[in-house]
Design a protein around this motif. Structure first.
Motif, PDB file in Angstrom:
ATOM      1  N   SER A 169      38.740  44.909  52.677  1.00  0.00           N
ATOM      2  CA  SER A 169      38.810  44.651  51.244  1.00  0.00           C
ATOM      3  C   SER A 169      40.127  43.953  50.925  1.00  0.00           C
ATOM      4  CB  SER A 169      38.693  45.954  50.440  1.00  0.00           C
ATOM      5  OG  SER A 169      39.802  46.771  50.694  1.00  0.00           O
ATOM      6  N   VAL A 216      42.901  43.125  47.742  1.00  0.00           N
ATOM      7  CA  VAL A 216      43.369  43.481  46.400  1.00  0.00           C
ATOM      8  C   VAL A 216      44.286  42.365  45.916  1.00  0.00           C
ATOM      9  CG1 VAL A 216      44.530  45.233  45.008  1.00  0.00           C
ATOM     10  CG2 VAL A 216      43.310  45.901  47.094  1.00  0.00           C
ATOM     11  N   GLU A 217      44.077  41.976  44.668  1.00  0.00           N
ATOM     12  CA  GLU A 217      44.929  40.936  44.091  1.00  0.00           C
ATOM     13  C   GLU A 217      45.461  41.415  42.754  1.00  0.00           C
ATOM     14  OE1 GLU A 217      43.498  36.913  43.958  1.00  0.00           O
ATOM     15  OE2 GLU A 217      41.955  37.359  45.463  1.00  0.00           O
ATOM     16  N   LYS A 220      48.432  39.294  47.049  1.00  0.00           N
ATOM     17  CA  LYS A 220      47.161  39.547  47.712  1.00  0.00           C
ATOM     18  C   LYS A 220      47.463  40.468  48.879  1.00  0.00           C
ATOM     19  CE  LYS A 220      45.004  35.060  46.997  1.00  0.00           C
ATOM     20  NZ  LYS A 220      44.589  33.820  47.667  1.00  0.00           N
ATOM     21  N   GLU A 239      49.034  50.139  43.374  1.00  0.00           N
ATOM     22  CA  GLU A 239      47.636  49.713  43.197  1.00  0.00           C
ATOM     23  C   GLU A 239      46.887  49.820  44.521  1.00  0.00           C
ATOM     24  OE1 GLU A 239      46.420  46.865  40.438  1.00  0.00           O
ATOM     25  OE2 GLU A 239      48.445  46.280  39.809  1.00  0.00           O
ATOM     26  N   LEU A 240      47.593  49.524  45.609  1.00  0.00           N
ATOM     27  CA  LEU A 240      46.936  49.644  46.924  1.00  0.00           C
ATOM     28  C   LEU A 240      46.605  51.105  47.217  1.00  0.00           C
ATOM     29  CD1 LEU A 240      48.925  47.153  49.206  1.00  0.00           C
ATOM     30  CD2 LEU A 240      46.982  46.726  47.676  1.00  0.00           C
ATOM     31  N   THR A 300      43.579  51.973  45.193  1.00  0.00           N
ATOM     32  CA  THR A 300      42.367  51.370  45.761  1.00  0.00           C
ATOM     33  C   THR A 300      41.939  52.114  47.023  1.00  0.00           C
ATOM     34  OG1 THR A 300      43.106  49.237  44.920  1.00  0.00           O
ATOM     35  CG2 THR A 300      41.361  49.196  46.586  1.00  0.00           C
ATOM     36  N   SER A 325      41.598  47.579  34.477  1.00  0.00           N
ATOM     37  CA  SER A 325      41.935  47.424  35.881  1.00  0.00           C
ATOM     38  C   SER A 325      41.326  46.125  36.367  1.00  0.00           C
ATOM     39  CB  SER A 325      41.390  48.600  36.688  1.00  0.00           C
ATOM     40  OG  SER A 325      42.090  49.758  36.371  1.00  0.00           O
ATOM     41  N   ASP A 353      41.501  42.224  38.298  1.00  0.00           N
ATOM     42  CA  ASP A 353      41.967  41.535  39.500  1.00  0.00           C
ATOM     43  C   ASP A 353      41.763  42.338  40.779  1.00  0.00           C
ATOM     44  OD1 ASP A 353      44.751  40.242  37.684  1.00  0.00           O
ATOM     45  OD2 ASP A 353      42.778  39.357  38.022  1.00  0.00           O
ATOM     46  N   ILE A 354      41.007  43.405  40.716  1.00  0.00           N
ATOM     47  CA  ILE A 354      40.722  44.117  41.966  1.00  0.00           C
ATOM     48  C   ILE A 354      39.398  43.610  42.494  1.00  0.00           C
ATOM     49  CG2 ILE A 354      40.262  46.354  43.012  1.00  0.00           C
ATOM     50  CD1 ILE A 354      42.213  47.555  41.038  1.00  0.00           C
TER      51      ILE A 354
END
Lengths: 163, 743
Positions: free
Chosen positions: B363, B365-366, B478, B547-548, B551, B739, B741-742
């Motif tokens: 995956s 994440v941005e 990213k 955020e990581l 996620t 939330s 840009d994920i």
């Protein structure tokens, strides 16, 4: 002609009555402990007591103080030089950093304790939130006020828990 | 190594593990003589530029740094007194005069060659090169959190130890006993065998004639009696009774006051003004055209301000007159896109193959983050008193760089620098602002038009609109996560790089990293702001790692901990802050907890914020801080700096926003550039970790991590991820932050 009584001394001054008291104190009288910070009563660096009430001298015209009693940071210790309990508490808690706002903080704290010997945290918030400190000494100011209150004979206030 | 010369100037010193000094690079020649008349009265012996001993046995530490609230005068004096075995009750502090002998090359060296380990200072050619460069640049700077790690460690401690050795040697000669039989304590030397004892001052004149010892041995921390204790700061008493002298407190016979108005749009100049409009106003003495600003001189500040406000001034048009803040962010985005499209990305660091790892990821994440321009807003507005008389220019001000300011004024007035005398007062806040000499140059130019001393005071509005601003910036990320949620690639692009270089680096063990930036110049003047680039990058990187973790479905603290397995030192700081906060305990409703960690200026700081969301506002109730700066010389001073850095950083994160409108700064005073106040100030608890690692700074490292700790706490409380500061732009009662840009 304006008559001001500052720290127990009376002065007759020939100033424009609209001049803010701050500049009369700093420039005419040479009492530089009171500071200029914002000029619009937003920061409290210029706090002095007018008849015992803390005011922002940067927006208070000199004529408002005509015939009244003013106290500045230079008039807080006793004439013999014994520090006020707030000043001593500031040293004990090592409150100041750059120190520029601290004259105003001390004046606000002294006024608080003169009207409320055992201030709660909410009382401290209400009385002190007009005074900005960019160095972030607020937690130590809070402790300093509680220590000074205790020293002035109100031991229970020193035990107040924040929140 | 250079030749050891009697009373020579110590230009650098080196130690490792706190035990042995490898060497002190000595400049040939008898430089101490040249500063002797600046710091010594007739009956004092000057050992070197860092200390003197008076006949009454007072040791005076000569400190080449400004004190702007960080307590550096006290801490540096402690470092010297410790190695000297001085009696702390007889130690005084004097700020060094603005003199070339105090030119401080450590700070610029740090910026020029990065985070070089001290042992490289042994290389005399490198030292000599930088000393020369810095003297040529006339820098004597307080900044970069360097005072303790460089001046203190390499200067004050070595000077103290060397001087102690010289005093012992002088006593051994006077008493005709072996030096090994002597002991020193509390500014006295004793000889147990004969029962003799004498004050340092007795031996000072003889000692000053001796050669400097080659290898003064420094103490181990377990031998300290002064360092590591909470002595009271020497500046505090004058700061509670109104007697501390700040720049603005200078008072001279016949002094008048001035205030200025510069072009609102940076870069414009004065086109015209109508001095007749204020002629005859009370107290007005003069109107001065300073090129890009107009000054009014009057008998008092208020009169000068009233007259200036009534003065019609026209400024020239510039190409920036229509620039809005949104244009600047659009320009940043375009320049970032163009750098990627054109392949002219500028690489900060690249390890592994981040692009390949991204392509294979389970995956991706941005996220994109933004920060605004920031003003320093120290409590004391910019000011300087200048007086030209008898062929000299005297200046009274508060500056982080006295020698540089004197040099700038000498240049503008076309005077020899030896005829410019700068008297540095206490600084009513610095934070980087008082490293820029604009206000001092203005004062000198105004004073050059009159024959009396002039005190120039900027209004708060002038101070806010003519600062040197922390840059606005955009940062894009990213990251690739594997099936366990562990990051395998970290790609980061941002705009507007300044200093230090390592600010965007992350401590985490991620095998593939590509960190790069695009240039995107604006017309807004840039300046050092407390922690400089760290102030933005910690917000970016520590928000994104959060955020990581989210996620990956993992705990924010433990996710970081696992990514720091290669660095027990980082883990200890992180874990200390988390445990201090009671990380796993339940919080009341509407509360959230967030964590962040960041290294800057050699110190690692982790912070946890507990935030309450009340009526749509975020109020930080408690903050927990763990700091590893190697060793805390003055623990209470370290705690004070952490508290200060936290509140300075929280103020910026919650409130601060300098925005450009029609080319100029829109904000003007504390009503529209609000400050954190007592009622929103959190309780703060700080844990100090004395790891024994290389000494780091304290003045700045408390600031960077607090903004991400705050927004991470807000996310924890609300599920809303704030990617643009300040927080007050966001209504936390609404669902306006998604939330996004994920991928």
């Amino acid at each position: 002609m304006i008559i001001l009584t500052i720290n127990g001394k009376t002065y007759q001054l020939d100033v424009d009555p609209g001049t803010p008291l701050l500049w009369v104190i700093r420039e005419q009288l040479g009492l530089t402990g009171t500071k200029f910070g914002c000029g619009i009563a937003q920061c409290g660096a210029c706090t002095v007591h007018l008849d015992g009430t803390p005011i922002r001298s940067c927006v208070t015209p000199a004529q408002v103080a005509d015939g009244k009693f003013i106290r500045t940071i230079e008039g807080i210790a006793t004439p013999e030089g014994t520090l006020h309990a707030v000043q001593q508490a500031w040293i004990d808690e090592q409150v100041p950093q750059c120190g520029y706002c601290q004259s105003g903080q001390v004046m606000a704290a002294v006024a608080l304790l003169e009207s409320n010997a055992t201030p709660s945290d909410a009382d401290i918030d209400a009385a002190m939130s007009g005074n900005v400190c960019r160095c972030g000494t607020y937690p130590r100011i809070r402790r300093g006020i509680k220590r000074a209150a205790a020293a002035l004979g109100n031991d229970d206030s020193g035990e107040t828990v924040n929140g | 190594m250079g030749k050891w010369t009697r009373r020579a100037f110590i230009s650098a010193g080196v130690l490792t593990s706190g035990v042995v000094v490898f060497g002190i690079a000595i400049r040939p020649g008898n430089r101490a003589d040249r500063v002797k008349d600046l710091i010594a009265s007739d009956d004092e012996s000057v050992f070197n530029v860092w200390l003197k001993i008076s006949p009454d046995n007072t040791v005076t530490a000569i400190v080449p740094h400004a004190d702007m609230g960080q307590g550096v005068h006290t801490t540096l004096a402690m470092m010297l007194a410790e190695e000297l075995d001085a009696d702390w009750d007889q130690v005084a502090v004097l700020e060094a005069p603005a003199h070339k002998e105090y030119a401080n090359y450590a700070l610029a060296k740090g910026y020029a060659v990065g985070d070089v380990e001290f042992p490289s200072w042994l290389v005399d050619t490198v030292d000599g090169f930088f000393l020369t460069v810095m003297k040529a640049m006339n820098m004597q700077i307080t900044g970069g959190s360097t005072s303790i790690p460089t001046t203190g460690q390499a200067g004050m401690r070595v000077a103290g130890a060397a001087t102690r050795a010289m005093l012992l040697e002088a006593a051994a000669k006077a008493w005709n006993v072996p030096v090994e039989e002597l002991t020193a304590a509390k500014s006295r030397i004793s000889h147990a065998g004969s029962g003799r004892s004498g004050a340092y001052a007795e031996f000072a004149p003889a000692a000053a004639e001796l050669s400097l010892p080659v290898n003064p041995v420094l103490k181990n921390p377990d031998q300290f009696t002064i360092l590591g204790t909470d002595v009271l700061r020497n500046d505090v008493p004058t700061k509670v009774d109104g007697t501390a002298q700040f720049g603005i407190d200078a008072r001279l016979p016949g002094m008048k006051y001035a205030t200025v108005k510069a072009s609102p749009v940076f870069g414009a100049t004065v086109k015209s003004f109508d001095a007749n409009a204020i002629r005859g106003m009370p107290g007005v003495r003069r109107v001065a055209d300073l090129g890009d600003a107009v000054a009014v001189v009057a008998d008092g500040y208020w009169q000068a301000k009233q007259a200036l406000d009534s003065l019609p001034i026209e400024f020239t048009e510039t190409e920036h007159d229509a620039v809005e803040q949104s244009d600047i962010f659009r320009q940043f985005e375009a320049d970032m896109d163009a750098a990627t499209a054109n392949g002219d990305e500028i690489t900060d660091m690249a390890v592994g193959d981040a692009a390949a790892a991204l392509a294979e990821a389970d995956s991706v994440v941005e996220a994109e983050y933004r920060v605004p321009y920031l003003s320093h807003a120290p409590m004391e507005p910019m000011n300087c008193t200048a007086w030209l008389h008898d062929g000299i220019c005297e200046l009274w001000t508060g500056t982080q760089n006295p020698l540089g300011f004197a040099a700038e004024v000498a240049n503008v007035l076309e005077m020899d620098i030896k005829n410019v005398r700068l008297h540095n007062g206490y600084l009513g806040g610095g934070f980087g602002r008082r490293a820029f000499p604009d206000y001092t140059i203005q004062a000198a130019r105004i004073a050059s038009e009159v024959n009396f001393p002039v005190q120039l005071i900027w209004s708060r509005e002038e101070d806010m609109r003519h600062d040197h601003y922390r840059q606005a910036s955009i940062s894009r990320f990213k990251a690739a996560l594997d099936s366990t949620g562990k990051p395998t690639a970290w790609i980061n692009q941002y705009v507007e790089k300044h200093d230090p270089k390592e600010a965007p680096y992350i401590p985490y063990g991620i095998g593939n990293q590509y960190i790069h930036y695009a240039e995107s110049a604006t017309h807004v003047p840039w300046g050092f702001w407390r922690s400089v680039d760290h102030s933005l990058h910690a917000f970016f990187t520590e928000s994104f790692i959060d955020e990581l973790a989210f996620t990956a479905g993992q705990d924010a603290w433990r996710y970081r901990h696992d990514l720091l397995n290669h660095s027990p030192r980082f883990q200890k700081v992180l874990d200390t802050a988390a445990e201090l906060s009671g990380w796993d305990t339940a919080l009341p409703e509407n509360f959230g907890r967030g964590i962040a960690i960041h290294q800057s200026f050699g110190s690692i700081v982790a912070q946890v914020v507990e935030v309450e969301i009340s009526e749509g506002r975020a109020i930080p109730r408690r903050a927990f801080c763990a700091v590893d700066a190697g060793y805390a010389m003055h623990p209470d001073g370290m705690r004070a700096q952490m508290e200060s850095g936290i509140i300075y950083g929280l103020t910026a994160a919650l409130y601060s926003d300098i925005s450009i409108r029609r080319g100029a700064v829109a904000q003007s005073n504390f009503h529209d550039y609000p400050m954190l106040r007592m009622d929103e100030s959190p309780e703060i608890e700080t844990a100090i970790i004395d790891s024994g690692e290389k000494i780091g700074g304290a003045g700045e490292p408390g600031t960077p991590a607090i903004a991400p700790a705050l927004v991470n706490a807000i996310f924890n409380a609300t599920g809303k991820r704030i990617r643009e500061l300040p927080v007050r732009l966001h209504d936390l009662t609404d669902e306006d932050i998604e939330s996004r840009d994920i991928v």
